[in-house]
Design an enzyme around this catalytic site. Structure first.
Site, PDB file in Angstrom:
ATOM      1  N   CYS A 132       0.845  -1.195   0.000  1.00 37.54           N
ATOM      2  CA  CYS A 132       0.000   0.000   0.000  1.00 37.54           C
ATOM      3  C   CYS A 132       0.885   1.252   0.000  1.00 37.54           C
ATOM      4  CB  CYS A 132      -0.936  -0.095   1.206  1.00 37.54           C
ATOM      5  SG  CYS A 132      -2.116   1.222   1.441  1.00 37.54           S
ATOM      6  N   ASP A 179      -9.503  -3.766  -7.040  1.00 36.76           N
ATOM      7  CA  ASP A 179      -8.984  -2.733  -6.146  1.00 36.76           C
ATOM      8  C   ASP A 179      -9.678  -1.409  -6.456  1.00 36.76           C
ATOM      9  OD1 ASP A 179      -7.455  -0.884  -4.705  1.00 36.76           O
ATOM     10  OD2 ASP A 179      -5.605  -2.034  -5.008  1.00 36.76           O
ATOM     11  N   HIS A 212      -7.951  -4.577  -2.657  1.00 41.44           N
ATOM     12  CA  HIS A 212      -6.802  -3.913  -2.046  1.00 41.44           C
ATOM     13  C   HIS A 212      -6.507  -4.509  -0.667  1.00 41.44           C
ATOM     14  CE1 HIS A 212      -4.034  -0.469  -1.936  1.00 41.44           C
ATOM     15  NE2 HIS A 212      -4.302  -0.406  -0.642  1.00 41.44           N
TER      16      HIS A 212
END
EC number: 3.1.-.-
Length: 245
Positions: A132, A179, A212
């Site tokens: 991330c 995502d 994600h």
């Protein structure tokens, strides 16, 4: 993490109950979590946190998983004492919070960690993995540090500018098909631009049906349908390090 043009929520997902194999140390001006490999092969991996900070058990679990594969691992506090994002926080304040934690201005911390790994852990070969926010750090580092032999950027935001395609060493990019933070169009652009400009080995891999955070913030025992994808991504990560570090 959030899209740079329009920062948006990032779900913490499944927070693991995990104590860790390593210990905390002071590395010059920052704290860090270090796990020594059972086999001292002179290899180390820097593991970079997501927005939820260096103490998130999930990130430490990933660092320990890498350590079990023959690497000394270190999870530095790249926020340098600033608070990580609170999952219960007001997302309207996220852009301001993110601005004070610039993933592309971490050279001082990276330099300190490299000194520690070389001097205290006797590491001769070093790689980097990030999730991330940390995926952005990896991308930045792999364009600036030719002595870091390999990188794995896991769902890191993509910035389209010429300098981000000049990778110094082999880099693996892992993304998720579903995502909501990183549109597939951005992944396609990255793939095309790397093909045009990059002269070192790289791979861009998108995992079908995943979201994600799936690599380090999903519990595979709670999501049976996702387990093969989680395991494959983690295996790919280790294989990349083994091949290039």
């Amino acid at each position: 993490m959030a899209n740079e043009a329009n920062p948006c929520p990032c779900d913490i997902g499944h927070k693991l109950e995990y104590g860790g194999m390593g210990h905390e140390v002071q590395v010059e001006h920052i704290k860090a979590y270090v796990t020594r490999s059972p086999v001292d092969a002179g290899k180390a991996v820097i593991v970079v946190q997501d927005i939820f900070g260096w103490q998130l058990p999930n990130t430490r679990y990933m660092a320990d998983m890498i350590a079990r594969n023959g690497y000394t691992t270190i999870v530095p506090d790249f926020f340098v004492g600033q608070e990580p994002w609170d999952p219960a926080g007001d997302w309207s304040t996220f852009p301001a919070w993110l601005k004070s934690r610039n993933a592309r201005k971490v050279n001082r911390e990276v330099d300190a960690v490299l000194r520690y790994l070389r001097q205290q852990c006797h590491a001769q070969k070093i790689g980097i993995v990030g999730f991330c926010w940390g995926g952005v750090v990896v991308h930045q580092v792999m364009t600036a540090y030719p002595d870091i032999r390999a990188g794995v950027s896991v769902y890191g935001i993509i910035r389209d500018s010429e300098d981000v395609y000049n990778l110094k060493n082999p880099t693996l990019f892992i993304f998720a098909e579903n995502d909501t933070v990183i549109p597939l169009e951005q992944v396609s652009t990255l793939t095309q631009k790397l093909k045009e400009h990059c002269i070192v080995n790289y791979q861009v891999k998108t995992f079908s049906g995943q979201t994600h955070g799936f690599v380090h913030r999903k519990r595979e025992d709670c999501s049976p349908a996702d387990k093969p994808y989680i395991e494959e991504a983690r295996r790919n990560l280790i294989e990349w390090l083994n091949k290039y570090v």
